[in-house]
Design an enzyme around this catalytic site. Structure first.
Site, mmCIF file in Angstrom:
data_model
loop_
_atom_site.group_PDB
_atom_site.id
_atom_site.type_symbol
_atom_site.label_atom_id
_atom_site.label_comp_id
_atom_site.label_asym_id
_atom_site.label_seq_id
_atom_site.Cartn_x
_atom_site.Cartn_y
_atom_site.Cartn_z
ATOM 1 N N GLY A 15 0.829 -1.223 -0.102
ATOM 2 C CA GLY A 15 -0.035 -0.137 0.183
ATOM 3 C C GLY A 15 1.057 1.249 0.195
ATOM 4 N N HIS A 24 0.218 0.867 -12.997
ATOM 5 C CA HIS A 24 0.946 -0.148 -13.348
ATOM 6 C C HIS A 24 2.365 0.151 -13.603
ATOM 7 C CE1 HIS A 24 1.614 -3.956 -15.269
ATOM 8 N NE2 HIS A 24 2.558 -3.323 -16.361
ATOM 9 N N ASP A 81 -4.893 -4.318 -17.903
ATOM 10 C CA ASP A 81 -3.940 -3.288 -18.314
ATOM 11 C C ASP A 81 -4.023 -2.398 -19.521
ATOM 12 O OD1 ASP A 81 -2.934 -3.483 -15.348
ATOM 13 O OD2 ASP A 81 -1.534 -4.934 -16.266
HETATM 14 C C1 GRF Z 1 3.048 -1.261 -7.627
HETATM 15 O O1 GRF Z 1 4.439 -1.171 -8.250
HETATM 16 C C2 GRF Z 1 2.024 -0.973 -8.473
HETATM 17 O O2 GRF Z 1 2.154 -0.385 -9.876
HETATM 18 C C3 GRF Z 1 1.773 -2.380 -8.805
HETATM 19 O O3 GRF Z 1 1.864 -3.002 -7.818
HETATM 20 C C4 GRF Z 1 2.843 -2.276 -6.932
HETATM 21 C C5 GRF Z 1 1.811 -2.108 -5.620
HETATM 22 O O4 GRF Z 1 2.686 -1.463 -4.672
HETATM 23 N N1 GRF Z 1 0.279 -2.535 -9.418
HETATM 24 P P1 GRF Z 1 2.090 -0.729 -3.369
HETATM 25 O O5 GRF Z 1 1.082 -1.812 -2.580
HETATM 26 O O6 GRF Z 1 1.162 0.404 -3.978
HETATM 27 O O7 GRF Z 1 3.156 -0.381 -2.247
#
Ligand code: GRF
Length: 200
Positions: free
Chosen positions: A12, A109, A145
């Protein structure tokens, strides 16, 4: 001020970036509720620290995806959210969420879409040998995506990059463009025209 619901599965950090941007007044939005498909997602702790409502729905407890997503929709509607942000939510969104929040679902993404969709975008980029990597915020459609692109950021790939170092540098940028995309949405400045998102 718009109300935002955030869907997570893990640490998160993007959620944290959105909360910080909202709380500082940089974006006219408030994170109202955080929904996780995993009970141990660290993002839930982050939400609680900021006194944000949380909910957990584990798909394994439901007969099918539609029933599972209806529960999520119910909570999001209870909190009257105007926008749903997927932030490290590791599932493909189904028709129920899409129908209830048309044009109101965003995802981030860690790759320059349409290159390297799906899992491990950073690893795919490294293995392909690209010199430029990055991140994309896009509206969600029924593909993986594939929805209309709102914002992108590009960064160089270094010779000695590993999946970890590249992911960390991309993540830093994610924390900037996700709040930016939400700000544009909250200000009513995004218009979807076919595949293109016009910024007013
Ligand atoms: C991020 O790299 C996001 O782009 C991908 O998963 C990761 C999540 O990171 N979908 P976080 O949970 O927001 O730290």
């Amino acid at each position: 001020m718009i109300k935002v619901g955030v869907l997570i599965s893990g640490q998160g950090s993007n959620l944290q970036a959105l909360i910080a941007a909202c709380e500082s007044g940089r974006i006219p939005a408030k994170v109202e509720v955080v929904v996780s498909d995993k009970p141990d997602a660290y993002g839930l702790e982050r939400a609680k620290k900021h006194k944000i409502a949380t909910a957990i729905f584990e798909p394994k407890n439901y007969t099918d995806k539609n029933t599972y997503e209806l529960e999520i929709v119910k909570v999001l509607k209870e909190h009257q959210v105007d926008l749903v942000c997927l932030a490290g939510y590791m599932r493909i969104v189904g028709p129920v969420l899409l129908e209830h929040f048309p044009g109101k679902l965003m995802n981030i993404h860690p790759a320059l879409l349409p290159a390297f969709p799906g899992l491990h975008g950073q690893k795919q980029a490294l293995e392909h040998g690209v010199k430029i990597a990055g991140a994309t915020v896009h509206f969600v459609d029924d593909g993986c995506d594939t929805g209309p692109i709102i914002a992108q950021v590009a960064i160089p790939v270094f010779e000695n990059d590993t999946e970890e170092t590249l992911s960390a540098r991309i993540l830093e940028q994610e924390h900037k463009i996700y709040p930016l995309a939400v700000k544009l949405f909250a200000e009513g400045r995004l218009k979807i025209e076919g595949r293109r998102v016009k910024v007013k």
